[in-house]
Design a protein around this motif. Structure first.
Motif, mmCIF file in Angstrom:
data_model
loop_
_atom_site.group_PDB
_atom_site.id
_atom_site.type_symbol
_atom_site.label_atom_id
_atom_site.label_comp_id
_atom_site.label_asym_id
_atom_site.label_seq_id
_atom_site.Cartn_x
_atom_site.Cartn_y
_atom_site.Cartn_z
ATOM 1 N N THR A 241 0.838 -1.206 0.000
ATOM 2 C CA THR A 241 0.000 0.000 0.000
ATOM 3 C C THR A 241 0.867 1.248 0.000
ATOM 4 O OG1 THR A 241 -1.729 -1.153 1.203
ATOM 5 C CG2 THR A 241 -1.764 1.234 1.291
ATOM 6 N N THR A 242 1.830 1.251 0.884
ATOM 7 C CA THR A 242 2.686 2.420 1.011
ATOM 8 C C THR A 242 3.459 2.675 -0.269
ATOM 9 O OG1 THR A 242 2.867 1.854 3.328
ATOM 10 C CG2 THR A 242 4.403 3.496 2.480
ATOM 11 N N MET A 243 3.986 1.621 -0.838
ATOM 12 C CA MET A 243 4.781 1.813 -2.062
ATOM 13 C C MET A 243 3.891 2.346 -3.174
ATOM 14 S SD MET A 243 7.318 -0.688 -4.106
ATOM 15 C CE MET A 243 7.955 -0.190 -5.701
ATOM 16 N N THR A 244 2.691 1.798 -3.318
ATOM 17 C CA THR A 244 1.791 2.261 -4.373
ATOM 18 C C THR A 244 1.512 3.750 -4.214
ATOM 19 O OG1 THR A 244 0.762 0.095 -4.209
ATOM 20 C CG2 THR A 244 -0.362 1.725 -5.538
ATOM 21 N N GLN A 245 1.226 4.142 -2.995
ATOM 22 C CA GLN A 245 0.891 5.542 -2.765
ATOM 23 C C GLN A 245 2.092 6.446 -2.981
ATOM 24 O OE1 GLN A 245 -2.253 6.900 -2.177
ATOM 25 N NE2 GLN A 245 -2.643 4.865 -2.977
ATOM 26 N N MET A 246 3.273 5.960 -2.593
ATOM 27 C CA MET A 246 4.480 6.774 -2.805
ATOM 28 C C MET A 246 4.733 6.959 -4.291
ATOM 29 S SD MET A 246 6.912 5.146 0.165
ATOM 30 C CE MET A 246 8.351 6.179 -0.024
ATOM 31 N N LEU A 247 4.522 5.881 -5.042
ATOM 32 C CA LEU A 247 4.728 5.990 -6.490
ATOM 33 C C LEU A 247 3.751 6.993 -7.102
ATOM 34 C CD1 LEU A 247 5.265 2.229 -7.310
ATOM 35 C CD2 LEU A 247 6.923 4.056 -7.734
ATOM 36 N N ARG A 248 2.506 6.906 -6.672
ATOM 37 C CA ARG A 248 1.499 7.820 -7.193
ATOM 38 C C ARG A 248 1.832 9.257 -6.816
ATOM 39 N NH1 ARG A 248 -4.269 4.671 -6.371
ATOM 40 N NH2 ARG A 248 -3.873 3.039 -7.910
ATOM 41 N N GLU A 249 2.367 9.403 -5.610
ATOM 42 C CA GLU A 249 2.783 10.725 -5.159
ATOM 43 C C GLU A 249 3.824 11.304 -6.122
ATOM 44 O OE1 GLU A 249 1.472 11.990 -1.891
ATOM 45 O OE2 GLU A 249 2.046 13.712 -3.113
ATOM 46 N N GLU A 250 4.654 10.422 -6.657
ATOM 47 C CA GLU A 250 5.693 10.856 -7.595
ATOM 48 C C GLU A 250 5.188 10.901 -9.035
ATOM 49 O OE1 GLU A 250 8.941 11.893 -6.793
ATOM 50 O OE2 GLU A 250 7.881 11.983 -4.866
ATOM 51 N N GLY A 251 3.897 10.652 -9.212
ATOM 52 C CA GLY A 251 3.337 10.723 -10.559
ATOM 53 C C GLY A 251 3.564 9.479 -11.391
ATOM 54 N N ILE A 252 3.843 8.368 -10.749
ATOM 55 C CA ILE A 252 4.071 7.127 -11.490
ATOM 56 C C ILE A 252 2.845 6.237 -11.294
ATOM 57 C CG2 ILE A 252 5.550 5.107 -11.714
ATOM 58 C CD1 ILE A 252 7.747 6.898 -10.355
ATOM 59 N N PRO A 253 2.144 5.861 -12.362
ATOM 60 C CA PRO A 253 0.960 5.017 -12.211
ATOM 61 C C PRO A 253 1.335 3.679 -11.587
ATOM 62 C CG PRO A 253 1.081 5.929 -14.413
ATOM 63 C CD PRO A 253 2.392 6.209 -13.768
ATOM 64 N N ALA A 254 0.612 3.331 -10.548
ATOM 65 C CA ALA A 254 0.902 2.076 -9.862
ATOM 66 C C ALA A 254 -0.406 1.526 -9.337
ATOM 67 C CB ALA A 254 1.863 2.319 -8.702
ATOM 68 N N ARG A 255 -0.428 0.210 -9.112
ATOM 69 C CA ARG A 255 -1.627 -0.392 -8.546
ATOM 70 C C ARG A 255 -1.249 -1.474 -7.547
ATOM 71 N NH1 ARG A 255 -3.881 -3.241 -14.077
ATOM 72 N NH2 ARG A 255 -2.505 -5.058 -14.095
ATOM 73 N N TYR A 256 -2.220 -1.714 -6.701
ATOM 74 C CA TYR A 256 -2.030 -2.640 -5.592
ATOM 75 C C TYR A 256 -2.596 -3.980 -6.029
ATOM 76 C CZ TYR A 256 -3.134 -4.558 -0.913
ATOM 77 O OH TYR A 256 -3.277 -5.325 0.213
ATOM 78 N N VAL A 257 -1.777 -5.049 -5.973
ATOM 79 C CA VAL A 257 -2.286 -6.350 -6.386
ATOM 80 C C VAL A 257 -2.150 -7.335 -5.237
ATOM 81 C CG1 VAL A 257 -1.841 -5.986 -8.833
ATOM 82 C CG2 VAL A 257 -0.089 -7.027 -7.393
ATOM 83 N N THR A 258 -3.074 -8.286 -5.218
ATOM 84 C CA THR A 258 -3.044 -9.314 -4.185
ATOM 85 C C THR A 258 -2.927 -10.678 -4.850
ATOM 86 O OG1 THR A 258 -5.433 -9.522 -4.221
ATOM 87 C CG2 THR A 258 -4.519 -7.972 -2.666
ATOM 88 N N GLY A 259 -2.505 -11.643 -4.098
ATOM 89 C CA GLY A 259 -2.367 -12.979 -4.645
ATOM 90 C C GLY A 259 -1.557 -13.855 -3.726
ATOM 91 N N TYR A 260 -0.806 -14.718 -4.325
ATOM 92 C CA TYR A 260 0.016 -15.644 -3.554
ATOM 93 C C TYR A 260 1.429 -15.641 -4.132
ATOM 94 C CZ TYR A 260 -4.362 -17.401 -1.651
ATOM 95 O OH TYR A 260 -5.559 -17.507 -1.017
ATOM 96 N N THR A 261 2.377 -15.921 -3.278
ATOM 97 C CA THR A 261 3.742 -16.070 -3.764
ATOM 98 C C THR A 261 3.888 -17.476 -4.358
ATOM 99 O OG1 THR A 261 4.356 -16.692 -1.535
ATOM 100 C CG2 THR A 261 4.815 -14.417 -2.214
ATOM 101 N N THR A 262 5.060 -17.739 -4.877
ATOM 102 C CA THR A 262 5.267 -18.963 -5.660
ATOM 103 C C THR A 262 4.853 -20.229 -4.916
ATOM 104 O OG1 THR A 262 7.162 -17.761 -6.434
ATOM 105 C CG2 THR A 262 6.953 -20.032 -7.161
ATOM 106 N N GLY A 263 5.115 -20.282 -3.638
ATOM 107 C CA GLY A 263 4.756 -21.471 -2.881
ATOM 108 C C GLY A 263 5.909 -22.469 -2.811
ATOM 109 N N GLN A 264 5.579 -23.668 -2.420
ATOM 110 C CA GLN A 264 6.601 -24.702 -2.251
ATOM 111 C C GLN A 264 6.759 -25.487 -3.545
ATOM 112 O OE1 GLN A 264 5.482 -27.713 0.517
ATOM 113 N NE2 GLN A 264 7.550 -28.588 0.635
ATOM 114 N N ARG A 265 7.998 -25.577 -4.003
ATOM 115 C CA ARG A 265 8.240 -26.331 -5.239
ATOM 116 C C ARG A 265 8.384 -27.796 -4.878
ATOM 117 N NH1 ARG A 265 12.879 -25.140 -9.772
ATOM 118 N NH2 ARG A 265 12.029 -26.564 -11.339
#
Lengths: 325, 769
Positions: free
Chosen positions: B468-492
């Motif tokens: 959240t913080t990174m997205t907002q900081m990027l937007r503050e700098e005028g860089i389009p960004a979005r917040y995504v959710t999901g899962y990391t790679t997991g166990q191979r």
């Protein structure tokens, strides 16, 4: 009621010029009442009402059958206060000049002289006033309102005090001219004597068998005192709550009748209440004074459209419903 | 003439006093104020929306303008004209909204059913924040009700004036945007407006408002006990992964929203397995609008039509097959998906951001195949991409809450001071967050803007905070960004097979790079996260949680080099180039291996009682919570108590209980003395109270003297006899009221008489005397 509480002797020490002390007037009223009741048996309330009307500068209409002592009442009051008394018998052929007086040509002085009519008296009894045609009635009623008479362009003041006690014949309605509503309004009070009770009548008969007591009736006061007493009555204080109460009573009658009490009626009510306060030894009017006077002062000023309800009933309702201030 | 029957008696004088205080003009003002409260309630809801999407000033200006116009026009135009004006204002407002939302007016007119279904969607709980042009929508929505209700109120038509305002508030209640308090305030305003309007019309007095106060209290009490206002849309088909309080549930609280909460738990249960050439992050949700404490996905989803839009630049494709291992309300894909195959595609919706989602939950064993584009650009290419963003990107992905503080902007500027291009800026922000904050699941949710609080005031947090913080900081700098959710790679667990558990739930950031598309950044420190996750899985295995493993995964040590969820362990490194430059990624496997190797967690086994919940609330913040809770309780109790007190007072006024009490006390105590006349009157009032108790009360139409006269005379039976001193009190009362007053000495004497009479009547003292 009056006996039950002591009369205060305050604020009556320095009466206005020409006025009497409240206690003096109170005593005077009692004396007149006692004197009149020597002649009139019973009817104490009516006597009181007539006295307060005289003191309150009003006129009285007696509505009754013949022979119950209307004339005797008027005469005995006039005699008690040592005032001139005159009597007009109203008939269908009576002319206005028969009431007010007429200019007569004097052969000696070769001038017209005014022959004053019976209206020039302190207490005038207009007997069977509803028998005269309206024009003649109007002559008397005009004199009542203006306290002056105008004939042939000359205006003449009536004597002071001037009180009309008119009687109205309640029987033979087809031979009478009903008083116009506007003219009835000029009477401060409309009273009924009614028949005496058998005991009273027995006493009355006992008194009148010999000499009639009216012949031996003496004055208890004089005209000047009466004028001063009227002056005193007019100084009686009517506080705002009492004024409001009277106004609300009048408003009630206006809301509950075809024609309600006129402002002239309200003024009369307060004047009567002032006189009533004095007869009770007070220099201020209280709601009770208004309540005592309201039935006789207001009833005849109300015109109802219903047959079963008359002005008296409306006033009774008003007294029952309107809260006392 | 006043209609008050007995203004002369003591208790009536008070009501007349308040009447004078608040006359008809005052009642009119109160009615107008209530209309303003009602207006304020729904404008406040709209303001909350503009706070997020911008346009608060325009909203206030518009509302002010409408109030002014209504005030002026109230005396000029007739109601019909006003109605037409309001309707056309609403029409123009919505036409403007539709055109700025990119919908042609002609299309609107020709597809009324679509418009109708949109309205129905809104009225059945679609939050306004999900609308693409929510700000403009509020501007279109506000003028008509504000104008019309104020116009009618100024004209004295309060009842009618409540209708447009009430309708506006009601609509916002249906969308779920108006909370309980706001709705309650608005409803109280509406009731008040109607009631005061009626009082004014019928010439009532403010003394009659006591009934209204009771009504208010009942309304408040009822709404506190029975809340029927829908606060949140609750779709029955929506399935939240993981129980309440877990990280997954937090990230995935609703299909359209992603909340940010405080402390969360991790679920070790297996969610799905993936067969893929590459292990990537599995994306399940994309969000664009930040409200300060949650993420909202704007726009409506559409049925999947066989193809998704592809990134602008060059890309590799990768194919993966996902199999659900439990009931799954999400559809994990490798970003950026190009197409989805399988039985489930019939029931697949695609959001405006290109993220597929099942319309009905996937059942265990359901599987689908996704073809995804992996942006394969080198950092140099990304650095050189420039800032030529398409309009639709800048429109959607630069939103900041309107109340963002300047400190946040300053701090962001400071951090990104040395960077020349968006890619470097993003990398710098990512690096800064990774190094300056620690990973922890035990945080309490900050009040206010989460991004600001985290950057400026917090030392640790979990992925939601970082992303959240990174997205907002990027937007503050005028860089389009979005917040995504999901899962990391997991166990191979095999050559091309991955097991993904609930504890792999994650959120990260996608940054738009012109000509390349969305590029992934993960600002969450990998090491701390991996530790926490490994511990959690080992505990679960030690406790014999069957759901924590598939048949294949249970024999595979969790630290076998394919360490859990680390993006750095991605064997296809090039697939994830943007985050590669950051060294912490690479250290993750190492971190993993420093953990107890070769164990299935047996030697790490801890006390079973607390093992299931490693993130139980720390004792450290218990005290704080307790005191906070206490304050809340006290405040709420106080508020409710106040409400009941008002009701009690008003009810007492209504029933005359207060008057009775005052009279009861007044009978025995004269109170403070003042004017002799008033004292004499008051003395008689007290006497009247005493006599009323002993004999009968005075009728209103009965004069004081007539009343006393009607009572038994002195010479009656002794016990029932009227004290002769009563006459003296009556006398003084009459003189004080109708005559020229009484002296101080007389008044005191009368008070003494009444005091004495009152004491005689006292049950105990009276008997002793």
């Amino acid at each position: 009621m009056t006996d039950a509480n002591p009369t205060p002797e305050r604020s009556t020490d320095s009466p206005a010029d020409g006025a009497l002390r409240i206690s003096t007037v109170e005593r005077l009223c009692e004396e007149i009442e006692t004197n009149v009741s020597n002649v009139i048996v019973g009817h104490d309330e009516v006597i009181e009402h007539v006295i307060t009307a005289v003191l309150g500068r009003g006129h009285v209409l007696l509505d009754d059958v013949p022979g119950v002592g209307k004339t005797m009442l008027a005469r005995s009051i006039a005699t008690s206060v040592d005032c001139t008394f005159s009597r007009v018998q109203f008939t269908p052929d009576l002319l206005p000049s028969d009431v007010t007086g007429v200019n007569v040509f004097n052969q000696k002085t070769r001038e017209f002289e005014f022959q004053s009519g019976p209206v020039f008296g302190n207490i005038v009894l207009g007997d069977e006033i509803n028998r005269a045609p309206p024009k003649t009635q109007a002559a008397l009623l005009e004199a009542m309102e203006e306290e002056q008479v105008t004939t042939d362009g000359t205006t003449r003041d009536l004597p002071t005090p001037f009180t009309v006690i008119a009687t109205q014949n309640a029987v033979e309605p087809n031979r009478t001219y009903d008083l116009p509503f506007a003219e009835v309004d000029r009477f401060m009070k409309k009273l009924h004597l009614g028949y005496p009770s058998p005991d009273e009548e027995a006493e009355l008969l006992g008194r009148t068998v010999g000499d009639h007591p009216i012949d031996s009736l003496e004055a208890v006061t004089d005209r000047e005192t009466l004028v001063a007493a009227r002056e005193t009555v007019s100084t009686v204080q009517v506080a705002a709550p009492v004024r409001t109460y009277a106004a609300r009573l009048a408003a009630y009658t206006r809301e509950h009748a075809h024609i309600g009490v006129s402002p002239r009626g309200t003024i009369s009510l307060l004047r009567a209440a002032q006189a009533r306060a004095v007869t009770n030894g007070r220099d201020y009017a209280i709601p009770d004074d208004v309540q005592t006077e309201a039935p006789v002062v207001l009833s005849h000023r109300i015109k109802t459209d219903g047959r079963d309800r008359d002005g008296t009933a409306v006033v009774e309702d008003a007294l029952e419903r309107v809260p006392v201030e | 003439m006043s209609t008050d029957p007995s203004s002369h008696t003591g208790q009536r004088t008070i009501s007349i006093g308040t009447d004078r205080l608040v006359g008809t003009g005052g009642i009119r003002l109160l009615a107008l104020a209530c209309i303003l409260v009602l207006t304020g309630s729904y404008v406040a809801v709209l303001y909350d929306i503009t706070q997020v999407v911008g346009g608060s000033r325009s909203l206030f200006a518009l509302v002010g303008l409408m109030l002014l116009a209504a005030t002026v026009l109230a005396r000029v135009i007739r109601p019909r004209t006003a109605g037409v004006l309001a309707l056309s204002a609403a029409g123009i407002g919505f036409a403007y909204y539709l055109t700025s939302a990119g919908v042609e007016l002609g299309v609107v007119l020709s597809s009324t059913d679509a418009l109708l279904s949109d309205t129905v969607a809104l009225a059945t709980g679609l939050p306004l924040l999900r609308m693409v042009q929510a700000g403009i929508w509020t501007l279109g929505f506000a003028p008509a009700p504000v104008f019309l209700s104020w116009y009618l109120a100024v004209r004295g038509r309060y009842g009618l004036g409540v209708v447009p305002g009430g309708a506006a508030l009601g609509f916002l209640v249906l969308t779920g945007d108006a909370g309980t308090i706001v709705t309650l305030t608005g409803i109280l305003g509406a009731i008040g407006a109607i009631a005061f309007g009626d009082l004014e019309r019928r010439g009532g007095s403010i003394g009659q408002a006591d009934l209204l106060a009771v009504l208010f209290a009942v309304t408040i009490a009822l709404s506190l006990s029975v809340t029927v206002v829908p606060g949140q849309p609750t779709g029955p088909t929506h399935l939240v992964q993981g129980g309440p309080g877990t990280l997954e549930a937090t990230i995935d609280s609703a299909p359209q929203r992603s909340g940010i909460s405080g402390q969360v738990d991790l679920s070790p249960e297996v969610r799905f397995t993936v067969e893929s050439d590459r292990g990537t992050y599995w994306r399940t949700g994309v969000y664009d609008r930040f409200t300060g404490d949650e993420w909202v996905r704007t726009g409506q989803s559409q049925q999947y039509d066989g193809r998704l839009s592809n990134p602008p630049g060059t890309y590799d494709t990768v194919e993966q097959t996902v199999t659900a291992e439990t009931r799954l309300g999400i559809m994990p894909v490798t970003p950026q998906p190009l197409s989805v195959d399988g039985d489930v595609t019939r029931d697949t919706a695609v959001s405006r951001h290109g993220q597929p989602r099942p319309e009905a939950p996937l059942e265990q064993g359901d599987s689908y195949t996704v073809e995804s584009a992996i942006i394969d650009s080198s950092p140099a290419e990304l650095r050189a991409a420039g800032t030529d963003y398409p309009d639709e990107i800048t429109e959607r992905y630069l939103q900041l809450p309107e109340d963002s503080s300047s400190e946040f902007a300053d701090r962001t500027d400071e951090i990104t001071a040395g960077t020349d291009n968006p890619y470097e800026t993003a990398t710098e922000i990512e690096r800064h967050l990774r190094t300056s904050k620690d990973y922890s699941l035990k945080v309490s949710q900050p009040a206010g803007n989460v991004a600001e609080e985290f950057l400026l005031g917090m030392d640790e947090g979990y992925c939601v905070y970082f992303a959240t913080t990174m997205t907002q900081m990027l937007r503050e700098e005028g860089i389009p960004a979005r917040y995504v959710t999901g899962y990391t790679t997991g166990q191979r667990i095999g050559e091309d097979e991955y097991v993904v558990r609930g504890l792999d739930a994650h959120s990260w950031v996608e940054v738009y790079v012109p000509d390349h598309g969305w590029v992934k950044f993960d600002p969450t420190p990998g090491g701390g996260r991996a530790d926490v996750h490994t511990d959690r899985l080992q505990e679960a295995r030690a406790n014999g949680n069957d759901a924590a493993d598939t048949e294949d995964s249970e024999d595979v040590p969790i630290d076998d080099g394919n360490g859990i969820d680390s993006p750095g362990s991605d064997p296809a490194g090039p697939g994830d180039p943007p985050s590669d430059p950051a060294p912490p990624n690479e250290t993750e496997p190492g971190n993993g291996s420093t953990d107890d190797p070769g164990s299935n967690g047996t030697d790490n086994g801890t006390d079973p009682t607390d093992s299931g919940d490693p993130a139980v609330s720390g004792t450290s913040d218990t005290d704080e919570t307790l005191s906070e809770r206490l304050v809340t309780v006290v405040r709420e109790t106080g508020a409710i108590g106040l409400v009941f007190l008002v009701a009690l007072v008003a009810g007492a006024h209504r029933t005359g209980a207060a008057t009775h009490l005052r009279q009861g006390i007044g009978r025995y105590w004269h109170g403070f003395r003042g004017d002799p006349d008033r004292d004499a009157e008051r003395a008689f009032d007290r006497l009247e109270g005493l006599l009323a108790r002993r004999y009968r009360p005075r009728r209103p139409s009965e004069s004081a003297r007539a009343y006393v006269t009607s009572l038994p005379e002195t010479d009656a039976d002794d016990a029932d006899a009227l004290d002769p001193r009563v006459w003296h009190v009556l006398e003084c009362y009459e003189r004080a009221t109708y005559g020229d007053g009484v002296s101080r000495a007389e008044a005191d004497e009368v008070i003494a008489i009444v005091d004495d009479l009152a004491r005689n009547q006292l049950p105990i003292i009276g008997r002793l005397r």
